[in-house]
Design a protein around this motif. Structure first.
Motif, PDB file in Angstrom:
ATOM      1  N   PRO A  25      52.523 -54.853  13.006  1.00 39.21           N
ATOM      2  CA  PRO A  25      53.043 -53.860  12.280  1.00 39.21           C
ATOM      3  C   PRO A  25      54.575 -53.455  12.736  1.00 39.21           C
ATOM      4  O   PRO A  25      55.444 -53.052  11.958  1.00 39.21           O
ATOM      5  CB  PRO A  25      52.561 -52.743  12.852  1.00 39.21           C
ATOM      6  CG  PRO A  25      50.928 -53.247  13.074  1.00 39.21           C
ATOM      7  CD  PRO A  25      51.366 -54.610  13.516  1.00 39.21           C
ATOM      8  N   HIS A  26      54.903 -53.975  13.901  1.00 46.53           N
ATOM      9  CA  HIS A  26      56.177 -53.673  14.397  1.00 46.53           C
ATOM     10  C   HIS A  26      57.253 -54.655  13.505  1.00 46.53           C
ATOM     11  O   HIS A  26      58.305 -54.159  13.211  1.00 46.53           O
ATOM     12  CB  HIS A  26      56.326 -54.014  15.939  1.00 46.53           C
ATOM     13  CG  HIS A  26      57.845 -54.349  16.476  1.00 46.53           C
ATOM     14  ND1 HIS A  26      58.728 -53.389  16.508  1.00 46.53           N
ATOM     15  CD2 HIS A  26      58.435 -55.418  16.577  1.00 46.53           C
ATOM     16  CE1 HIS A  26      59.956 -53.790  17.080  1.00 46.53           C
ATOM     17  NE2 HIS A  26      59.591 -55.310  17.028  1.00 46.53           N
ATOM     18  N   PHE A  27      56.941 -55.894  13.423  1.00 45.54           N
ATOM     19  CA  PHE A  27      57.707 -56.833  12.710  1.00 45.54           C
ATOM     20  C   PHE A  27      57.785 -56.689  11.295  1.00 45.54           C
ATOM     21  O   PHE A  27      58.699 -56.802  10.619  1.00 45.54           O
ATOM     22  CB  PHE A  27      57.300 -58.343  13.109  1.00 45.54           C
ATOM     23  CG  PHE A  27      57.727 -58.810  14.216  1.00 45.54           C
ATOM     24  CD1 PHE A  27      58.962 -59.218  14.224  1.00 45.54           C
ATOM     25  CD2 PHE A  27      56.694 -58.966  15.333  1.00 45.54           C
ATOM     26  CE1 PHE A  27      59.641 -59.585  15.544  1.00 45.54           C
ATOM     27  CE2 PHE A  27      57.288 -59.415  16.590  1.00 45.54           C
ATOM     28  CZ  PHE A  27      58.800 -59.721  16.771  1.00 45.54           C
ATOM     29  N   ASP A  28      56.708 -56.015  10.672  1.00 46.13           N
ATOM     30  CA  ASP A  28      56.725 -55.493   9.335  1.00 46.13           C
ATOM     31  C   ASP A  28      57.911 -54.473   9.194  1.00 46.13           C
ATOM     32  O   ASP A  28      58.703 -54.580   8.155  1.00 46.13           O
ATOM     33  CB  ASP A  28      55.424 -54.981   8.968  1.00 46.13           C
ATOM     34  CG  ASP A  28      54.598 -55.681   8.650  1.00 46.13           C
ATOM     35  OD1 ASP A  28      54.821 -57.033   8.350  1.00 46.13           O
ATOM     36  OD2 ASP A  28      53.228 -55.507   8.410  1.00 46.13           O
ATOM     37  N   MET A  29      58.279 -53.457   9.970  1.00 47.70           N
ATOM     38  CA  MET A  29      59.376 -52.526  10.065  1.00 47.70           C
ATOM     39  C   MET A  29      60.446 -53.264  10.333  1.00 47.70           C
ATOM     40  O   MET A  29      61.285 -52.771   9.664  1.00 47.70           O
ATOM     41  CB  MET A  29      58.788 -51.435  11.297  1.00 47.70           C
ATOM     42  CG  MET A  29      57.625 -50.648  10.748  1.00 47.70           C
ATOM     43  SD  MET A  29      57.588 -49.090  11.662  1.00 47.70           S
ATOM     44  CE  MET A  29      57.335 -49.641  13.410  1.00 47.70           C
ATOM     45  N   VAL A  30      60.706 -54.003  11.351  1.00 49.31           N
ATOM     46  CA  VAL A  30      61.796 -54.887  11.696  1.00 49.31           C
ATOM     47  C   VAL A  30      62.263 -55.663  10.224  1.00 49.31           C
ATOM     48  O   VAL A  30      63.566 -55.459   9.901  1.00 49.31           O
ATOM     49  CB  VAL A  30      61.782 -55.908  12.599  1.00 49.31           C
ATOM     50  CG1 VAL A  30      63.017 -56.827  12.730  1.00 49.31           C
ATOM     51  CG2 VAL A  30      61.540 -55.025  13.970  1.00 49.31           C
ATOM     52  N   PHE A  31      61.473 -56.187   9.327  1.00 51.82           N
ATOM     53  CA  PHE A  31      61.751 -56.910   8.344  1.00 51.82           C
ATOM     54  C   PHE A  31      62.045 -55.982   7.207  1.00 51.82           C
ATOM     55  O   PHE A  31      63.259 -56.065   6.560  1.00 51.82           O
ATOM     56  CB  PHE A  31      60.640 -57.847   7.842  1.00 51.82           C
ATOM     57  CG  PHE A  31      60.168 -58.839   8.819  1.00 51.82           C
ATOM     58  CD1 PHE A  31      61.107 -59.419   9.832  1.00 51.82           C
ATOM     59  CD2 PHE A  31      58.908 -59.549   8.806  1.00 51.82           C
ATOM     60  CE1 PHE A  31      60.596 -60.137  10.597  1.00 51.82           C
ATOM     61  CE2 PHE A  31      58.643 -60.389   9.705  1.00 51.82           C
ATOM     62  CZ  PHE A  31      59.510 -60.731  10.579  1.00 51.82           C
ATOM     63  N   ALA A  57      68.714 -59.427  16.764  1.00 50.30           N
ATOM     64  CA  ALA A  57      68.384 -60.713  16.732  1.00 50.30           C
ATOM     65  C   ALA A  57      68.360 -61.202  15.260  1.00 50.30           C
ATOM     66  O   ALA A  57      68.618 -62.305  15.102  1.00 50.30           O
ATOM     67  CB  ALA A  57      66.991 -60.958  17.486  1.00 50.30           C
ATOM     68  N   ILE A  58      67.631 -60.494  14.442  1.00 50.53           N
ATOM     69  CA  ILE A  58      67.158 -60.867  13.402  1.00 50.53           C
ATOM     70  C   ILE A  58      68.734 -60.969  12.339  1.00 50.53           C
ATOM     71  O   ILE A  58      68.823 -61.984  11.694  1.00 50.53           O
ATOM     72  CB  ILE A  58      66.248 -59.892  12.357  1.00 50.53           C
ATOM     73  CG1 ILE A  58      66.078 -60.656  11.437  1.00 50.53           C
ATOM     74  CG2 ILE A  58      67.001 -58.634  12.032  1.00 50.53           C
ATOM     75  CD1 ILE A  58      64.559 -59.960  10.560  1.00 50.53           C
TER      76      ILE A  58
END
Length: 556
Positions: A340-346, A317-318
């Motif tokens: 924390p999940h989105f920190d890893m995705v970014f 998606a990103i």
């Protein structure tokens, strides 16, 4: 946040003036102005707070000022001629207080009346923004927890659009995964006609079926599904959920473009391969993982059995949003537990080269807007008496019913006629608006206690009370509050905190109340100018309500 439009805000104009003063007085320092509102209006409207910090930098150098007040005096001397600042004064060790010219305020109010509220919108450096919010799960009813993501995301999207951004409002619904396979398998076994039995699904029934299917999935090792033949049944499930979601969004006045997890399925394989080829992902215990420095667990982009999870979907998606949608800014509005999940995705997206390095001013920018829980009045998770999560439709029904009773009672007591159609419209505007305001007025980062009684209390709620010369002190206070509207918008977008807007709206209503109490509007010598202030206040309030997604109520 603003690109070249600092002057749209009064704070921006003052920043420009003090930037010139700093450059004139201390050209080698390359100091940026620090401008803030005065805590005590008695001393001024704004304050420049550079003197002490600049004194520390200059201390010990040849010709340096002897103390911070000398620095402040030099800064004031360097101010260019202008019609914005009426007066300056020094306070304490070197604070520079500024009093804004009443003529300047009057000119800004006149411009608002002639050109409209839209001219007050601070321009953005981001032209195309994706806002991912709401995101309920298919086959489950929306509950009170979805309220925060939906209305916080809607307010952010509204404000971005007000500032000229092209906003893509995405609803990343949970419409794919193992849970649908087990639900479809359970439906096939339970119904006499199996999956071939044609019917319109009901979300409430699906939720009960889902719970039963989940229990079987956990208890029976051979209970699995996911066959392609189940697509038609899956589509019926999605259609049923879509109808319920749209009914809720219609009541809340929220528009969204559905783009569920299933949309990204065709991209998952290529995304994982790209991450491997770039050395971002590696195989660990059979699973393909991205290890992020400082994180105890990896981001699993492909399971050991070859399947994909929500981390895989979020990576796809990103990438799609920044490469195909050409987004300058992608904003995710979810509960704070997912931070924390989105920190890893970014972090993984940066390593893959899809995003610039962390801290870079270059687009695309990504932001996670986390929010706390909705609690009951007892401080525990908001639930029904039976212990179930509160359905969002029930919350809206209750708010509307209470408001309807309240408005009807007030009109009967005052002897006003009760028109049922008008009463229904008022109950919707008041009830849904009160639900939104009760949430948005809180800091999104904290949990808050939901109370129907507090939500519907009329006192202290701005939704329910509502040649040009500024001569009276209350007139000036109100004009200043009106002119500061763009700053509230700017602060809200800088921090992505809707309560910046609700705080401003509440303060404006308080200031207007004081003005209306102390200043005679109709029948006095200043009637014309004061009516202009009243209309300007109304225009700003209406715009605030629009940004918050609240329908103004003109009569209770």
């Amino acid at each position: 946040m603003a690109e070249a439009g600092e002057a749209v805000t009064l704070r921006g104009e003052l920043s420009g003036l003090f930037r010139s003063a700093l450059s004139s007085a201390f050209p080698a320092a390359e100091e940026q102005p620090i401008i803030a509102s005065c805590n005590n209006p008695q001393f001024g409207d704004y304050q420049c707070n550079n003197a002490m910090g600049l004194f520390g930098k200059l201390k010990g150098k040849e010709g340096a000022p002897k103390n911070p007040r000398e620095v402040a005096t030099a800064i004031v001397s360097g101010l260019p001629d202008n019609s914005t600042i009426a007066d300056t004064s020094l306070a304490g060790p070197g604070f520079i207080n500024c009093k804004v010219s009443s003529d300047y305020l009057a000119a800004r109010i006149n411009a608002l009346m002639q050109q409209g509220v839209s001219t007050l919108a601070p321009p953005l450096r981001y032209k195309r923004v994706v806002v991912d919010f709401s995101s309920p799960n298919v086959a489950k009813e929306m509950h009170v927890g979805h309220l925060r993501s939906t209305i916080i995301g809607d307010t952010i999207a509204n404000t971005l659009e007000f500032c000229g951004a092209d906003v893509v409002r995405l609803n990343h619904i949970g419409d794919w995964g193992t849970q649908f396979g087990m639900l479809i398998e359970h439906m096939a076994e339970l119904r006499p006609g199996g999956l071939a039995e044609s019917r319109d699904e009901d979300v409430a029934d699906l939720q009960q079926l889902y719970r039963a299917a989940k229990k079987r999935f956990d208890d029976e090792a051979d209970f699995k599904s996911g066959d392609e033949e189940c697509i038609a049944a899956w589509q019926r499930i999605c259609d049923a959920s879509r109808r319920e979601f749209e009914a809720i969004y219609s009541r809340l006045g929220v528009t969204l473009q559905e783009r569920g997890e299933s949309f990204y399925n065709p991209m998952l394989k290529d995304v994982v391969e790209e991450l491997r080829e770039k050395g971002v992902a590696e195989v660990s215990d059979g699973a393909t993982c991205v290890f992020v420095e400082g994180c105890e667990v990896p981001l699993i982009v492909q399971k050991s059995d070859g399947g994909y999870g929500y981390a895989s979907t979020d990576m796809a998606a990103i990438k799609q949003r920044v490469t195909q949608e050409k987004a300058d800014w992608v904003i995710y509005v979810t509960d704070i537990g997912q931070a924390p999940h989105f920190d890893m995705v970014f972090a993984a997206a940066r390593r893959a080269g899809w995003l610039p390095e962390k801290g870079s001013a270059q687009p695309p920018r990504v932001s996670h807007v986390g929010f706390g829980l909705v609690l009951g009045e007892d401080g525990k998770k908001f639930k029904t008496r039976s212990g179930d999560v509160v359905r969002l439709v029930e919350l809206l029904d209750e708010a509307k019913a209470r408001c309807k009773d309240s408005v009807k009672q007030r009109r009967e007591e005052s002897g006003d006629p009760v028109d049922e159609a008008e009463l229904e419209a008022a109950a919707k505007a008041m009830g849904y608006g009160a639900v939104k305001y009760a949430d948005l007025k809180n800091s999104r980062l904290t949990n808050y206690k939901f109370s129907f009684d507090a939500m519907l209390e009329l006192k202290g709620t701005p939704h329910r009370r509502h040649q040009f010369v500024l001569e009276h002190a209350r007139e000036r206070e109100l004009a200043m509050a009106i002119v500061q509207f763009p700053e509230a918008v700017e602060d809200m977008l800088e921090e992505l905190t809707p309560n910046r807007l609700t705080d401003y709206l509440y303060g404006l209503s308080e200031t207007f109340s004081s003005f209306y109490t102390d200043c005679k509007v109709l029948g006095g010598e200043q009637e014309d100018s004061r009516l202009i202030l009243v209309e300007a206040t109304a225009r700003i309030m209406r715009q605030c309500f629009k940004l918050l997604g609240i329908t103004p109520l003109y009569r209770i």
